[in-house]
Design a protein around this motif. Structure first.
Motif, PDB file in Angstrom:
ATOM      1  N   VAL A   2      30.110  30.499  13.314  1.00  0.00           N
ATOM      2  CA  VAL A   2      31.291  29.762  13.771  1.00  0.00           C
ATOM      3  C   VAL A   2      31.568  28.632  12.786  1.00  0.00           C
ATOM      4  O   VAL A   2      30.651  27.889  12.414  1.00  0.00           O
ATOM      5  CB  VAL A   2      31.084  29.184  15.184  1.00  0.00           C
ATOM      6  N   VAL A   3      32.829  28.505  12.369  1.00  0.00           N
ATOM      7  CA  VAL A   3      33.230  27.412  11.484  1.00  0.00           C
ATOM      8  C   VAL A   3      34.441  26.697  12.081  1.00  0.00           C
ATOM      9  O   VAL A   3      35.206  27.280  12.852  1.00  0.00           O
ATOM     10  CB  VAL A   3      33.562  27.910  10.058  1.00  0.00           C
ATOM     11  N   GLY A   4      34.592  25.419  11.696  1.00  0.00           N
ATOM     12  CA  GLY A   4      35.710  24.619  12.180  1.00  0.00           C
ATOM     13  C   GLY A   4      36.438  23.935  11.033  1.00  0.00           C
ATOM     14  O   GLY A   4      36.336  24.358   9.870  1.00  0.00           O
ATOM     15  N   PHE A   5      37.153  22.870  11.382  1.00  0.00           N
ATOM     16  CA  PHE A   5      37.914  22.113  10.376  1.00  0.00           C
ATOM     17  C   PHE A   5      38.100  20.698  10.887  1.00  0.00           C
ATOM     18  O   PHE A   5      38.421  20.508  12.053  1.00  0.00           O
ATOM     19  CB  PHE A   5      39.288  22.763  10.158  1.00  0.00           C
ATOM     20  N   ASP A   6      37.886  19.710  10.057  1.00  0.00           N
ATOM     21  CA  ASP A   6      38.098  18.267  10.300  1.00  0.00           C
ATOM     22  C   ASP A   6      36.867  17.448   9.966  1.00  0.00           C
ATOM     23  O   ASP A   6      36.955  16.376   9.414  1.00  0.00           O
ATOM     24  CB  ASP A   6      38.520  17.930  11.746  1.00  0.00           C
ATOM     25  N   ASP A   7      35.680  17.908  10.397  1.00  0.00           N
ATOM     26  CA  ASP A   7      34.422  17.164  10.290  1.00  0.00           C
ATOM     27  C   ASP A   7      34.469  15.875  11.104  1.00  0.00           C
ATOM     28  O   ASP A   7      34.215  14.781  10.593  1.00  0.00           O
ATOM     29  CB  ASP A   7      34.063  16.853   8.833  1.00  0.00           C
ATOM     30  N   ILE A   8      34.775  16.018  12.397  1.00  0.00           N
ATOM     31  CA  ILE A   8      34.666  14.866  13.290  1.00  0.00           C
ATOM     32  C   ILE A   8      33.179  14.523  13.452  1.00  0.00           C
ATOM     33  O   ILE A   8      32.314  15.374  13.214  1.00  0.00           O
ATOM     34  CB  ILE A   8      35.317  15.151  14.661  1.00  0.00           C
ATOM     35  N   PRO A   9      32.817  13.290  13.833  1.00  0.00           N
ATOM     36  CA  PRO A   9      31.404  12.899  13.901  1.00  0.00           C
ATOM     37  C   PRO A   9      30.529  13.832  14.729  1.00  0.00           C
ATOM     38  O   PRO A   9      29.390  14.107  14.353  1.00  0.00           O
ATOM     39  CB  PRO A   9      31.470  11.492  14.507  1.00  0.00           C
ATOM     40  N   ALA A  10      31.048  14.331  15.846  1.00  0.00           N
ATOM     41  CA  ALA A  10      30.234  15.189  16.717  1.00  0.00           C
ATOM     42  C   ALA A  10      29.847  16.499  16.043  1.00  0.00           C
ATOM     43  O   ALA A  10      28.867  17.137  16.435  1.00  0.00           O
ATOM     44  CB  ALA A  10      30.987  15.476  18.016  1.00  0.00           C
ATOM     45  N   ALA A  11      30.586  16.925  15.032  1.00  0.00           N
ATOM     46  CA  ALA A  11      30.299  18.203  14.375  1.00  0.00           C
ATOM     47  C   ALA A  11      28.922  18.204  13.714  1.00  0.00           C
ATOM     48  O   ALA A  11      28.294  19.254  13.580  1.00  0.00           O
ATOM     49  CB  ALA A  11      31.376  18.514  13.336  1.00  0.00           C
ATOM     50  N   ALA A  12      28.453  17.031  13.306  1.00  0.00           N
ATOM     51  CA  ALA A  12      27.161  16.942  12.622  1.00  0.00           C
ATOM     52  C   ALA A  12      25.991  16.826  13.581  1.00  0.00           C
ATOM     53  O   ALA A  12      24.832  16.867  13.141  1.00  0.00           O
ATOM     54  CB  ALA A  12      27.167  15.740  11.674  1.00  0.00           C
ATOM     55  N   ARG A  13      26.241  16.684  14.870  1.00  0.00           N
ATOM     56  CA  ARG A  13      25.142  16.574  15.826  1.00  0.00           C
ATOM     57  C   ARG A  13      24.303  17.857  15.817  1.00  0.00           C
ATOM     58  O   ARG A  13      24.849  18.954  15.694  1.00  0.00           O
ATOM     59  CB  ARG A  13      25.677  16.303  17.224  1.00  0.00           C
ATOM     60  N   PRO A  14      22.996  17.735  15.976  1.00  0.00           N
ATOM     61  CA  PRO A  14      22.130  18.919  15.902  1.00  0.00           C
ATOM     62  C   PRO A  14      22.515  20.026  16.864  1.00  0.00           C
ATOM     63  O   PRO A  14      22.335  21.211  16.545  1.00  0.00           O
ATOM     64  CB  PRO A  14      20.748  18.343  16.236  1.00  0.00           C
ATOM     65  N   ILE A  15      23.053  19.680  18.024  1.00  0.00           N
ATOM     66  CA  ILE A  15      23.415  20.703  19.003  1.00  0.00           C
ATOM     67  C   ILE A  15      24.536  21.603  18.487  1.00  0.00           C
ATOM     68  O   ILE A  15      24.647  22.769  18.863  1.00  0.00           O
ATOM     69  CB  ILE A  15      23.814  20.058  20.353  1.00  0.00           C
ATOM     70  N   TYR A  16      25.383  21.073  17.585  1.00  0.00           N
ATOM     71  CA  TYR A  16      26.481  21.866  17.016  1.00  0.00           C
ATOM     72  C   TYR A  16      26.182  22.267  15.571  1.00  0.00           C
ATOM     73  O   TYR A  16      26.366  23.415  15.200  1.00  0.00           O
ATOM     74  CB  TYR A  16      27.794  21.089  17.088  1.00  0.00           C
ATOM     75  N   ARG A  68      26.739  23.759   7.211  1.00  0.00           N
ATOM     76  CA  ARG A  68      25.652  23.422   8.136  1.00  0.00           C
ATOM     77  C   ARG A  68      25.105  24.708   8.758  1.00  0.00           C
ATOM     78  O   ARG A  68      25.359  25.805   8.278  1.00  0.00           O
ATOM     79  CB  ARG A  68      26.146  22.433   9.197  1.00  0.00           C
ATOM     80  N   GLY A  69      24.365  24.549   9.851  1.00  0.00           N
ATOM     81  CA  GLY A  69      23.612  25.664  10.404  1.00  0.00           C
ATOM     82  C   GLY A  69      24.373  26.635  11.284  1.00  0.00           C
ATOM     83  O   GLY A  69      23.769  27.570  11.812  1.00  0.00           O
ATOM     84  N   SER A  70      25.694  26.456  11.470  1.00  0.00           N
ATOM     85  CA  SER A  70      26.435  27.382  12.332  1.00  0.00           C
ATOM     86  C   SER A  70      26.860  28.634  11.588  1.00  0.00           C
ATOM     87  O   SER A  70      27.521  29.508  12.178  1.00  0.00           O
ATOM     88  CB  SER A  70      27.669  26.686  12.919  1.00  0.00           C
ATOM     89  N   VAL A  71      26.507  28.733  10.303  1.00  0.00           N
ATOM     90  CA  VAL A  71      26.784  29.923   9.491  1.00  0.00           C
ATOM     91  C   VAL A  71      25.459  30.499   9.031  1.00  0.00           C
ATOM     92  O   VAL A  71      24.596  29.773   8.552  1.00  0.00           O
ATOM     93  CB  VAL A  71      27.685  29.575   8.296  1.00  0.00           C
ATOM     94  N   ARG A  72      25.327  31.808   9.133  1.00  0.00           N
ATOM     95  CA  ARG A  72      24.060  32.433   8.768  1.00  0.00           C
ATOM     96  C   ARG A  72      23.848  32.388   7.253  1.00  0.00           C
ATOM     97  O   ARG A  72      24.821  32.314   6.485  1.00  0.00           O
ATOM     98  CB  ARG A  72      24.005  33.854   9.281  1.00  0.00           C
ATOM     99  N   PRO A  73      22.609  32.455   6.816  1.00  0.00           N
ATOM    100  CA  PRO A  73      22.327  32.423   5.370  1.00  0.00           C
ATOM    101  C   PRO A  73      22.912  33.636   4.662  1.00  0.00           C
ATOM    102  O   PRO A  73      23.226  34.659   5.288  1.00  0.00           O
ATOM    103  CB  PRO A  73      20.800  32.439   5.311  1.00  0.00           C
TER     104      PRO A  73
END
Length: 344
Positions: A279-293, A336-341
């Motif tokens: 899953v990928v998004g757009f903007d990079d709001i602060p919550a996007a970097a939280r470990p849960i996401y 970040r980690g929401s995309v597989r290697p």
């Protein structure tokens, strides 16, 4: 306290006339002294400054507007208060405007085109210029601003009518995300946008889809995320309910807030991210970097966008004859980690 001061229970706002009476000098002397005019002696300037501070005197902005024709106010039209990106823009705009000595008048407009009444409100408050971070000006609202000499700069939006604009390169950002997902071995792609997307969202989808098609791929699914977390969550539930063979293995949500809803829904339905779906998004709001996401996204250069927007606005407030200008700034891919290697 000076004996001429009004009793504490009967205070009125101090004015130039009040200071003049208490200091025993003409109102024009008070005005010049407070502006640091060296024609007034240093001793008198210091005495008047101390008196003004004691009485809590502040200049009358309305009087200044009437005399100069300028209010010193910048209108700030914000999008939906539920969307974190507008909170980020608000904080940045207020901070940078303060550094420039500008005062912000915030007007919440929400989603959809800016109505005529919003443009009329800007004129009623006699703003010297306007930053618009959401929606688009209607033709009539644009004409109203133009006819009254109020320069308009769109930030995070593309100007369709009167006004300049500063935006992230949404086409390039969408293309970068498509390139990343294909490089990570994905071949079944889904999109979560909205049924009534803004110009920003349209460009992000175009960049993504066009880049897929150039590589011989197509979207297999497009859902409405309503530009909200809840909309993204519902889209994620629908994706999770699909048979595995009909389910995308990569999802592009056109904003982080939608992507976060998609992520939560998928995980609660037992689908692993990114093992089963990236899953990928757009903007990079602060919550996007939280470990849960831990969301892969494209970061908008908001600080620079707001700064350039204020630059464009200041220039047109000083010279209304300057032509409209559009500025596009490149975003930054944040993996970040929401995309597989990548395979292998």
């Amino acid at each position: 306290m000076n004996d001429a001061s009004p009793p504490p229970g009967n205070r009125q706002r101090a004015t130039i006339v009040t200071l003049s009476r208490m200091a025993g000098v003409a109102p024009s002397t008070i005005s010049r002294a407070l502006k640091g005019d060296t024609r007034i002696s240093a001793e008198t300037r210091a005495r008047i400054a101390a008196l003004a501070q004691e009485l809590g005197y502040t200049p009358n902005a309305l009087a200044r507007t009437l005399s100069s024709g300028r209010s010193g106010l910048i209108g700030l039209v914000l999008g939906p208060s539920t969307h974190p990106i507008y909170t980020e823009i608000l904080h940045e705009a207020v901070a940078q405007a303060g550094e420039r000595g500008m005062r912000m008048l915030m007007i919440h407009a929400g989603a959809g085109p800016i109505e005529d009444k919003t443009a009329e409100a800007l004129l009623q408050y006699k703003v010297d210029g306007c930053l618009i971070t959401s929606a688009e000006l209607s033709s009539r609202a644009a004409a109203v601003c133009a006819a009254n000499g109020v320069p308009v700069v769109m930030v995070n939006r593309v100007a369709r009518e009167h006004g300049s604009a500063v935006a992230c390169d949404n086409l390039a950002g969408g293309a970068e995300l498509a390139t990343l997902l294909m490089a990570r071995g994905h071949r079944r792609f889904g999109m979560v946008n909205t049924s009534n997307p803004t110009s920003t969202a349209v460009e992000r989808e175009q960049g993504f889809v066009q880049h897929l098609e150039q590589a011989g791929h197509k979207l297999m699914l497009r859902l409405d995320g309503q530009s909200t977390y809840d909309g993204g969550y519902e889209a994620g539930r629908r994706i999770a309910a699909l048979p595995p063979a009909e389910r995308p293995d990569a999802i592009f949500a056109v904003s982080d807030i939608i992507a976060m809803g998609v992520l939560d829904a998928l995980r609660l339905q037992g689908i692993q991210v990114p093992q089963d779906i990236s899953v990928v998004g757009f903007d990079d709001i602060p919550a996007a970097a939280r470990p849960i996401y831990d969301l892969t996204t494209v970061a908008q250069p908001l600080k620079t966008m707001v700064g350039r927007g204020l630059d464009l606005l200041s220039a047109r407030m000083a010279d209304p004859d300057l032509p409209d200008e559009s500025v596009t700034l490149r975003g930054k891919l944040i993996i970040r980690g929401s995309v597989r290697p990548a395979p292998g």
